[in-house]
Design a protein around this motif. Sequence first.
Motif: not given
Length: 146
Positions: A40-46
């Motif tokens: 889970l990473r910020p700015n990787h919504k997909t």
Amino acid sequence: MPSQAVDGLWHEFILYTKAYDDFCRKAFGRFLHHTPAAVLRPNHKTTNEGLRRVWWQACKEERIDPKAPAALPLLFSLDAELKIPNGYHYVPDCGAVRTVSVEVGYGRHTQCGSHFASTSFDGGTDGLGDGDGGGDGGDGGGCGGD
């Protein structure tokens, strides 16, 4: 796929294309493409949406509250339990650790289960609670991303 250990096994299984295709059709009703291990990473919504779908389903399967986890589902605890080098390490809640590192590349990855349900992490919770198990055009977080 939230586990480096399972991701490695999945990659090995894919090499046996006939057996893999048979398994997918029996288990899921169709062939499922694999998405490599991710955190889970910020700015990787997909990518996050797929991981949230996996988190939701794994928690529900093990009767864990996905929005307020007191424990981790096996799939999310496996790398730490097996002491997998460069594996993904999760804790149920961020309050349990002082710092959380999300590294890309090599190194230890520590994630908080509570981030899966937090809009403060990346601005959304897409995939959490949709109950469909993935595979409908999202990346699936491990399988299903056609």
